[in-house]
Design an enzyme around this catalytic site. Structure first.
Site, PDB file in Angstrom:
ATOM      1  N   SER A 135       0.866  -1.187   0.000  1.00  0.00           N
ATOM      2  CA  SER A 135       0.000   0.000   0.000  1.00  0.00           C
ATOM      3  C   SER A 135       0.893   1.224   0.000  1.00  0.00           C
ATOM      4  O   SER A 135       2.070   1.154   0.390  1.00  0.00           O
ATOM      5  CB  SER A 135      -0.842  -0.002   1.280  1.00  0.00           C
ATOM      6  OG  SER A 135      -1.447   1.267   1.486  1.00  0.00           O
ATOM      7  N   TYR A 148      -2.041  -0.856  10.405  1.00  0.00           N
ATOM      8  CA  TYR A 148      -2.121  -1.110   8.961  1.00  0.00           C
ATOM      9  C   TYR A 148      -0.815  -0.698   8.281  1.00  0.00           C
ATOM     10  O   TYR A 148      -0.240  -1.450   7.488  1.00  0.00           O
ATOM     11  CB  TYR A 148      -3.311  -0.332   8.393  1.00  0.00           C
ATOM     12  CG  TYR A 148      -3.545  -0.537   6.923  1.00  0.00           C
ATOM     13  CD1 TYR A 148      -4.215  -1.655   6.455  1.00  0.00           C
ATOM     14  CD2 TYR A 148      -3.096   0.394   5.991  1.00  0.00           C
ATOM     15  CE1 TYR A 148      -4.439  -1.843   5.098  1.00  0.00           C
ATOM     16  CE2 TYR A 148      -3.318   0.220   4.637  1.00  0.00           C
ATOM     17  CZ  TYR A 148      -3.991  -0.906   4.194  1.00  0.00           C
ATOM     18  OH  TYR A 148      -4.205  -1.078   2.844  1.00  0.00           O
TER      19      TYR A 148
HETATM   20  N1  NAD Z   1      -8.525  -0.109  -1.468  1.00  0.00           N
HETATM   21  C1  NAD Z   1      -7.410   0.557  -1.304  1.00  0.00           C
HETATM   22  O1  NAD Z   1      -7.376   1.779  -1.400  1.00  0.00           O
HETATM   23  C2  NAD Z   1      -6.111  -0.134  -1.015  1.00  0.00           C
HETATM   24  C3  NAD Z   1      -4.945   0.620  -1.106  1.00  0.00           C
HETATM   25  C4  NAD Z   1      -3.730   0.001  -0.867  1.00  0.00           C
HETATM   26  C5  NAD Z   1      -3.693  -1.339  -0.567  1.00  0.00           C
HETATM   27  N2  NAD Z   1      -4.855  -2.044  -0.467  1.00  0.00           N
HETATM   28  C6  NAD Z   1      -4.750  -3.459  -0.132  1.00  0.00           C
HETATM   29  O2  NAD Z   1      -5.364  -4.214  -1.156  1.00  0.00           O
HETATM   30  C7  NAD Z   1      -5.876  -5.436  -0.628  1.00  0.00           C
HETATM   31  C8  NAD Z   1      -7.342  -5.579  -1.006  1.00  0.00           C
HETATM   32  O3  NAD Z   1      -8.058  -4.492  -0.443  1.00  0.00           O
HETATM   33  P1  NAD Z   1      -9.520  -4.062  -0.928  1.00  0.00           P
HETATM   34  O4  NAD Z   1      -9.564  -2.592  -0.847  1.00  0.00           O
HETATM   35  O5  NAD Z   1      -9.841  -4.766  -2.191  1.00  0.00           O
HETATM   36  O6  NAD Z   1     -10.386  -4.600   0.305  1.00  0.00           O
HETATM   37  P2  NAD Z   1     -11.754  -5.442   0.357  1.00  0.00           P
HETATM   38  O7  NAD Z   1     -12.157  -5.413   1.782  1.00  0.00           O
HETATM   39  O8  NAD Z   1     -12.688  -4.966  -0.689  1.00  0.00           O
HETATM   40  O9  NAD Z   1     -11.273  -6.917  -0.040  1.00  0.00           O
HETATM   41  C9  NAD Z   1     -10.418  -7.690   0.781  1.00  0.00           C
HETATM   42  C10 NAD Z   1     -10.727  -9.158   0.583  1.00  0.00           C
HETATM   43  O10 NAD Z   1      -9.826  -9.919   1.403  1.00  0.00           O
HETATM   44  C11 NAD Z   1     -10.589 -10.942   2.062  1.00  0.00           C
HETATM   45  N3  NAD Z   1      -9.970 -11.324   3.332  1.00  0.00           N
HETATM   46  C12 NAD Z   1      -9.874 -10.570   4.461  1.00  0.00           C
HETATM   47  N4  NAD Z   1      -9.302 -11.273   5.439  1.00  0.00           N
HETATM   48  C13 NAD Z   1      -9.023 -12.498   4.935  1.00  0.00           C
HETATM   49  C14 NAD Z   1      -8.413 -13.678   5.476  1.00  0.00           C
HETATM   50  N5  NAD Z   1      -8.021 -13.727   6.754  1.00  0.00           N
HETATM   51  N6  NAD Z   1      -8.276 -14.744   4.675  1.00  0.00           N
HETATM   52  C15 NAD Z   1      -8.696 -14.708   3.387  1.00  0.00           C
HETATM   53  N7  NAD Z   1      -9.287 -13.643   2.827  1.00  0.00           N
HETATM   54  C16 NAD Z   1      -9.447 -12.534   3.591  1.00  0.00           C
HETATM   55  C17 NAD Z   1     -11.959 -10.303   2.301  1.00  0.00           C
HETATM   56  O11 NAD Z   1     -12.964 -11.266   2.550  1.00  0.00           O
HETATM   57  C18 NAD Z   1     -12.155  -9.525   1.017  1.00  0.00           C
HETATM   58  O12 NAD Z   1     -12.794 -10.306   0.026  1.00  0.00           O
HETATM   59  C19 NAD Z   1      -5.638  -5.360   0.885  1.00  0.00           C
HETATM   60  O13 NAD Z   1      -4.439  -6.029   1.204  1.00  0.00           O
HETATM   61  C20 NAD Z   1      -5.493  -3.873   1.125  1.00  0.00           C
HETATM   62  O14 NAD Z   1      -4.770  -3.598   2.284  1.00  0.00           O
HETATM   63  C21 NAD Z   1      -6.064  -1.477  -0.687  1.00  0.00           C
END
Ligand code: NAD
Length: 285
Positions: A135, A148
């Site tokens: 991230s 985080y």
């Molecule tokens: N959305 C953003 O702005 C952003 C920015 C930087 C990084 N990220 C990273 O991208 C990744 C995805 O984020 P997102 O925004 O799509 O979030 P989201 O909440 O939409 O999706 C996350 C997914 O991970 C699954 N998950 C959570 N815990 C789990 C576990 N213990 N085992 C298996 N699956 C699990 C959830 O069920 C969900 O389907 C994350 O690692 C997040 O930190 C997101």
């Protein structure tokens, strides 16, 4: 070194929502076959017709390894492994419950490690590619997102080390850096009384929530080119280049005035639902 994606196999954790689901859709549109893993069984339904799916928790090394091995068998191997599953938690570190920090690091950092480790023999066999989703918070840690940010800094370090170590074995490793993208996780943070006001105070355009599709289109290109990183929006690369000079003071100054309000909001929520639930709600759980 660039690849034709058509007919290759990608494994994605956290494939039921947000970044993982959109990446699955876009890779499928490019002819890739998908293996999707998530803890959310219902969410996996219908993300990509014909995808192989498995329910597993990235906190459970044994179950996760069995799921990855099983998907690799069903799909005939794995060319690309994307360690994407993650959670957000929020709140001032002075007030959050100890289990919040431990859970965030367990899922986000150790979960990525467990995924990479289990996928490694399959990806090595194909001289393939791995993407570890970190991230922008790895580079620009934010007040209210301490656990985080720490977990994502760990993912970055893991990915950068693996990148050098696996190169002689023909495997490329990339680290993903995104600012706020429009996913359920970020929507929950914006709506939260704990983190919403701090996010709004970040200097624009860091505060902005960016549309998901272009970020994922850039991610697909990075996989195709087997790039060493994917960075979206692109101006973030400039901030990363001067990160030593910046030392984050820009963000610290912009958000420090929001801390008393964040503490008050967190304490009120913790009183109402408990400290662990208050922190989880910032990430939409
Ligand atoms: N959305 C953003 O702005 C952003 C920015 C930087 C990084 N990220 C990273 O991208 C990744 C995805 O984020 P997102 O925004 O799509 O979030 P989201 O909440 O939409 O999706 C996350 C997914 O991970 C699954 N998950 C959570 N815990 C789990 C576990 N213990 N085992 C298996 N699956 C699990 C959830 O069920 C969900 O389907 C994350 O690692 C997040 O930190 C997101």
């Amino acid at each position: 070194m660039a690849w034709n994606l058509d007919g290759r196999v990608a494994l994605i954790t956290g494939g039921a929502s947000g970044i993982g689901a959109e990446l699955a859709r876009q890779l499928s549109a490019r002819g890739m076959r998908l293996g999707l893993i998530d803890i959310d069984a219902d969410g996996l339904d219908g993300i990509v017709p014909g995808a192989e799916t498995a329910v597993a928790d990235v906190r459970d090394a044994e179950a996760l390894t069995a799921a990855i091995d099983n998907l690799a068998r069903r799909l005939g191997g794995i060319d690309v492994a994307v360690a994407n599953a993650g959670i957000a938690s929020g709140g001032p570190l002075r007030l959050v419950a100890p289990e919040t920090v431990e859970e965030t690091i367990d899922v986000n950092l150790l979960g990525v490690w467990r995924t990479a480790r289990a996928a490694m023999p399959h990806v090595l066999a194909r001289r393939g590619h791995m993407l570890l989703v970190a991230s922008a918070a790895a580079v620009l840690p934010a007040a209210g997102l301490g656990a985080y940010s720490a977990s994502k800094a760990g993912v970055e370090a893991l990915g950068r080390s693996m990148r050098v170590e696996l190169r002689p074995h023909g495997v490329t490793v990339s680290v993903g850096y995104y600012l706020f993208l429009a996913t359920p996780m970020v929507a929950a943070g914006e709506d939260s009384p704990i983190f919403g006001a701090t996010k709004a105070k970040l200097p624009n355009p860091i505060a902005k929530t960016w549309p998901l599709e272009p970020a994922i289109a850039r991610t697909v290109t990075s996989i195709e080119k087997r790039s060493r990183s994917v960075v979206h929006p692109p101006f973030l690369r400039g901030l990363m280049a001067v990160r030593g000079l910046l030392d984050n003071s820009l963000l610290d100054r912009a958000t420090s005035g929001t801390i008393p309000r964040m503490e008050e909001a967190f304490s009120a929520e913790a009183e109402r639902v408990g400290a662990a639930a208050a922190a989880r709600a910032v990430g939409g759980r």
